[in-house]
Design a protein around this motif. Sequence first.
Motif, PDB file in Angstrom:
ATOM      1  N   LEU A 279     -56.422 -38.105  40.430  1.00 58.40           N
ATOM      2  CA  LEU A 279     -55.459 -37.269  40.257  1.00 58.40           C
ATOM      3  C   LEU A 279     -54.679 -37.875  41.624  1.00 58.40           C
ATOM      4  O   LEU A 279     -55.072 -37.504  42.795  1.00 58.40           O
ATOM      5  CB  LEU A 279     -55.613 -35.867  40.186  1.00 58.40           C
ATOM      6  N   VAL A 280     -53.491 -38.631  41.518  1.00 62.65           N
ATOM      7  CA  VAL A 280     -52.615 -38.786  42.762  1.00 62.65           C
ATOM      8  C   VAL A 280     -51.161 -38.531  42.434  1.00 62.65           C
ATOM      9  O   VAL A 280     -50.785 -38.786  41.229  1.00 62.65           O
ATOM     10  CB  VAL A 280     -52.725 -40.335  42.817  1.00 62.65           C
ATOM     11  N   ARG A 281     -50.959 -37.884  43.433  1.00 63.96           N
ATOM     12  CA  ARG A 281     -49.276 -37.305  43.151  1.00 63.96           C
ATOM     13  C   ARG A 281     -48.634 -37.157  44.536  1.00 63.96           C
ATOM     14  O   ARG A 281     -49.471 -37.432  45.583  1.00 63.96           O
ATOM     15  CB  ARG A 281     -49.403 -35.623  42.673  1.00 63.96           C
TER      16      ARG A 281
ATOM     17  N   VAL B 284     -50.706 -46.454  53.815  1.00 61.08           N
ATOM     18  CA  VAL B 284     -50.533 -47.931  53.783  1.00 61.08           C
ATOM     19  C   VAL B 284     -50.749 -48.286  52.284  1.00 61.08           C
ATOM     20  O   VAL B 284     -51.779 -47.882  51.853  1.00 61.08           O
ATOM     21  CB  VAL B 284     -51.276 -48.534  54.855  1.00 61.08           C
ATOM     22  N   SER B 285     -50.022 -49.124  51.915  1.00 60.22           N
ATOM     23  CA  SER B 285     -50.027 -49.531  50.348  1.00 60.22           C
ATOM     24  C   SER B 285     -50.899 -50.469  50.462  1.00 60.22           C
ATOM     25  O   SER B 285     -51.095 -51.498  51.199  1.00 60.22           O
ATOM     26  CB  SER B 285     -48.527 -49.910  50.028  1.00 60.22           C
ATOM     27  N   GLN B 286     -51.717 -50.447  49.109  1.00 61.98           N
ATOM     28  CA  GLN B 286     -52.822 -51.391  48.827  1.00 61.98           C
ATOM     29  C   GLN B 286     -51.988 -52.653  48.913  1.00 61.98           C
ATOM     30  O   GLN B 286     -52.691 -53.969  48.766  1.00 61.98           O
ATOM     31  CB  GLN B 286     -53.376 -50.964  47.595  1.00 61.98           C
ATOM     32  N   GLN B 287     -50.849 -52.765  48.324  1.00 63.00           N
ATOM     33  CA  GLN B 287     -49.967 -53.977  48.076  1.00 63.00           C
ATOM     34  C   GLN B 287     -49.490 -54.646  49.418  1.00 63.00           C
ATOM     35  O   GLN B 287     -48.851 -55.626  49.432  1.00 63.00           O
ATOM     36  CB  GLN B 287     -48.793 -53.723  47.184  1.00 63.00           C
TER      37      GLN B 287
ATOM     38  N   ASP C 110     -49.486 -45.131  42.769  1.00 61.50           N
ATOM     39  CA  ASP C 110     -50.485 -46.057  42.376  1.00 61.50           C
ATOM     40  C   ASP C 110     -51.052 -47.085  43.384  1.00 61.50           C
ATOM     41  O   ASP C 110     -52.226 -47.589  43.371  1.00 61.50           O
ATOM     42  CB  ASP C 110     -50.446 -46.770  41.093  1.00 61.50           C
ATOM     43  N   ASN C 111     -50.407 -47.039  44.520  1.00 64.74           N
ATOM     44  CA  ASN C 111     -50.883 -47.933  45.728  1.00 64.74           C
ATOM     45  C   ASN C 111     -51.325 -47.115  46.921  1.00 64.74           C
ATOM     46  O   ASN C 111     -51.923 -47.670  47.971  1.00 64.74           O
ATOM     47  CB  ASN C 111     -49.474 -48.818  46.176  1.00 64.74           C
ATOM     48  N   ILE C 112     -51.436 -45.673  46.602  1.00 63.85           N
ATOM     49  CA  ILE C 112     -52.084 -44.941  47.532  1.00 63.85           C
ATOM     50  C   ILE C 112     -53.625 -44.894  47.399  1.00 63.85           C
ATOM     51  O   ILE C 112     -54.341 -44.953  48.473  1.00 63.85           O
ATOM     52  CB  ILE C 112     -51.479 -43.487  47.497  1.00 63.85           C
ATOM     53  N   VAL C 113     -54.059 -44.851  46.313  1.00 62.32           N
ATOM     54  CA  VAL C 113     -55.476 -44.289  46.206  1.00 62.32           C
ATOM     55  C   VAL C 113     -56.556 -45.523  46.539  1.00 62.32           C
ATOM     56  O   VAL C 113     -57.575 -44.883  47.011  1.00 62.32           O
ATOM     57  CB  VAL C 113     -55.789 -44.025  44.709  1.00 62.32           C
ATOM     58  N   LYS C 114     -56.489 -46.733  46.324  1.00 64.29           N
ATOM     59  CA  LYS C 114     -57.482 -47.589  46.679  1.00 64.29           C
ATOM     60  C   LYS C 114     -58.109 -47.471  48.097  1.00 64.29           C
ATOM     61  O   LYS C 114     -59.191 -47.687  48.217  1.00 64.29           O
ATOM     62  CB  LYS C 114     -57.137 -48.887  45.905  1.00 64.29           C
TER      63      LYS C 114
END
Length: 134
Positions: A90-92, A13-16, A65-69
């Motif tokens: 490192l997020v990929r 789920v996206s942070q956004q 970039d929306n995965i990690v937080k």
Amino acid sequence: MIRFEFIVDGPPVSQQTRRRERLREWKIYVRQEAEKFWSSKQKITTGLVMLQVTYFYDSIAIDVDNIVKPIQDAIIGLAYVDDEQVTDVLVRKRDLSGNFKIENMTSTLAEGFARGNEFLHIVIMDAPDQEVIT
């Protein structure tokens, strides 16, 4: 030395997301999955850590970039005391139908592939030398 890895069935789920309840539920789910892989013999680290997240997807992938937080927040108090200890990330993402080679496959990562669906492979390890940037 710390090394802790676990898998979470995806998609993330996206942070956004505008659906804040869904995000809250996602964080709880990530925490529960992490706890399944956490050994009672492991101790929470107080040192600096690196977080590595790989999202293996089979349809449309969200922006990395929306995965990690949400993941970083979900494991506070389990693998590390506070997310301010995370100095490197490192997020990929990798398409499951694409071509890629995996070197040094761990049993945890193999379990993710064996499940046969989208998943995230998350690794927490000691941070690299803070005085050297490569």
